[in-house]
Scaffold this motif. Structure first.
Motif, PDB file in Angstrom:
ATOM      1  N   GLU A   3      40.068  21.965  51.726  1.00 16.52           N
ATOM      2  CA  GLU A   3      40.713  23.097  51.058  1.00 16.52           C
ATOM      3  C   GLU A   3      39.770  24.291  51.057  1.00 16.52           C
ATOM      4  N   ARG A  15      43.656  29.374  45.230  1.00 16.35           N
ATOM      5  CA  ARG A  15      44.605  28.628  46.048  1.00 16.35           C
ATOM      6  C   ARG A  15      45.388  27.627  45.196  1.00 16.35           C
ATOM      7  N   PRO A  16      44.721  26.849  44.316  1.00  9.64           N
ATOM      8  CA  PRO A  16      45.505  25.914  43.488  1.00  9.64           C
ATOM      9  C   PRO A  16      46.559  26.621  42.629  1.00  9.64           C
ATOM     10  N   GLU A  17      46.243  27.802  42.118  1.00 11.41           N
ATOM     11  CA  GLU A  17      47.229  28.544  41.324  1.00 11.41           C
ATOM     12  C   GLU A  17      48.415  28.972  42.189  1.00 11.41           C
ATOM     13  N   VAL A  19      49.430  27.517  44.965  1.00 12.18           N
ATOM     14  CA  VAL A  19      50.161  26.298  45.330  1.00 12.18           C
ATOM     15  C   VAL A  19      51.057  25.849  44.173  1.00 12.18           C
ATOM     16  N   GLU A  20      50.571  25.929  42.952  1.00 16.50           N
ATOM     17  CA  GLU A  20      51.395  25.537  41.798  1.00 16.50           C
ATOM     18  C   GLU A  20      52.602  26.454  41.644  1.00 16.50           C
ATOM     19  N   ARG A  21      52.417  27.747  41.849  1.00 18.87           N
ATOM     20  CA  ARG A  21      53.553  28.681  41.764  1.00 18.87           C
ATOM     21  C   ARG A  21      54.581  28.377  42.845  1.00 18.87           C
ATOM     22  N   LYS A  23      55.060  25.493  44.342  1.00 22.43           N
ATOM     23  CA  LYS A  23      55.682  24.197  44.031  1.00 22.43           C
ATOM     24  C   LYS A  23      56.794  24.370  43.001  1.00 22.43           C
ATOM     25  N   ALA A  24      56.573  25.253  42.033  1.00 22.27           N
ATOM     26  CA  ALA A  24      57.580  25.493  40.998  1.00 22.27           C
ATOM     27  C   ALA A  24      58.766  26.304  41.526  1.00 22.27           C
ATOM     28  N   PHE A  31      58.559  23.350  50.140  1.00 22.41           N
ATOM     29  CA  PHE A  31      57.167  23.331  49.681  1.00 22.41           C
ATOM     30  C   PHE A  31      56.298  22.544  50.666  1.00 22.41           C
ATOM     31  N   TYR A  64      58.282  32.245  50.773  1.00 27.05           N
ATOM     32  CA  TYR A  64      58.426  32.336  49.317  1.00 27.05           C
ATOM     33  C   TYR A  64      59.808  32.839  48.908  1.00 27.05           C
TER      34      TYR A  64
END
Length: 96
Positions: A3, A15-17, A19-21, A23-24, A31, A64
């Motif tokens: 990553e 990046r994790p933030e 990815v979470e957005r 995913k939601a 996704f 997106y």
């Protein structure tokens, strides 16, 4: 592939933030698709000496708006007084 870390050059998220957005906001199949696109983009970016953060952000965000209703795009086109011929197109063009 490992990553990558964002340095907030392109958006104020890690990046994790991001990815979470995503995913939601996206259906599971969409996704998973953007995660695969990111891996391909990173492989190509490394091979071609392109900014990895830019490649990652672009790949993750490329779909997106794919699931947004057409009415959202029409509203934006009209509100921003964009070229009226844009109304002749559909989501396949608009989401990009």
């Amino acid at each position: 592939m490992a990553e990558i870390k964002y340095h907030k050059h392109y958006l104020p998220l890690s990046r994790p933030e991001l990815v979470e957005r995503l995913k939601a906001a996206l259906k599971p199949a969409r996704f998973e698709h953007v995660l695969r696109v990111e891996q391909t983009a990173l492989t190509l970016a490394k091979a071609n000496h392109v900014d990895l953060e830019a490649a990652s952000v672009a790949a993750l965000c490329h779909d997106y708006a794919k699931q947004r209703p057409d009415e959202d795009f029409v509203r934006v086109i009209k509100a921003n007084h964009l070229a009226p011929e844009l109304l002749n197109y559909g989501n396949a063009i608009w989401h990009g």
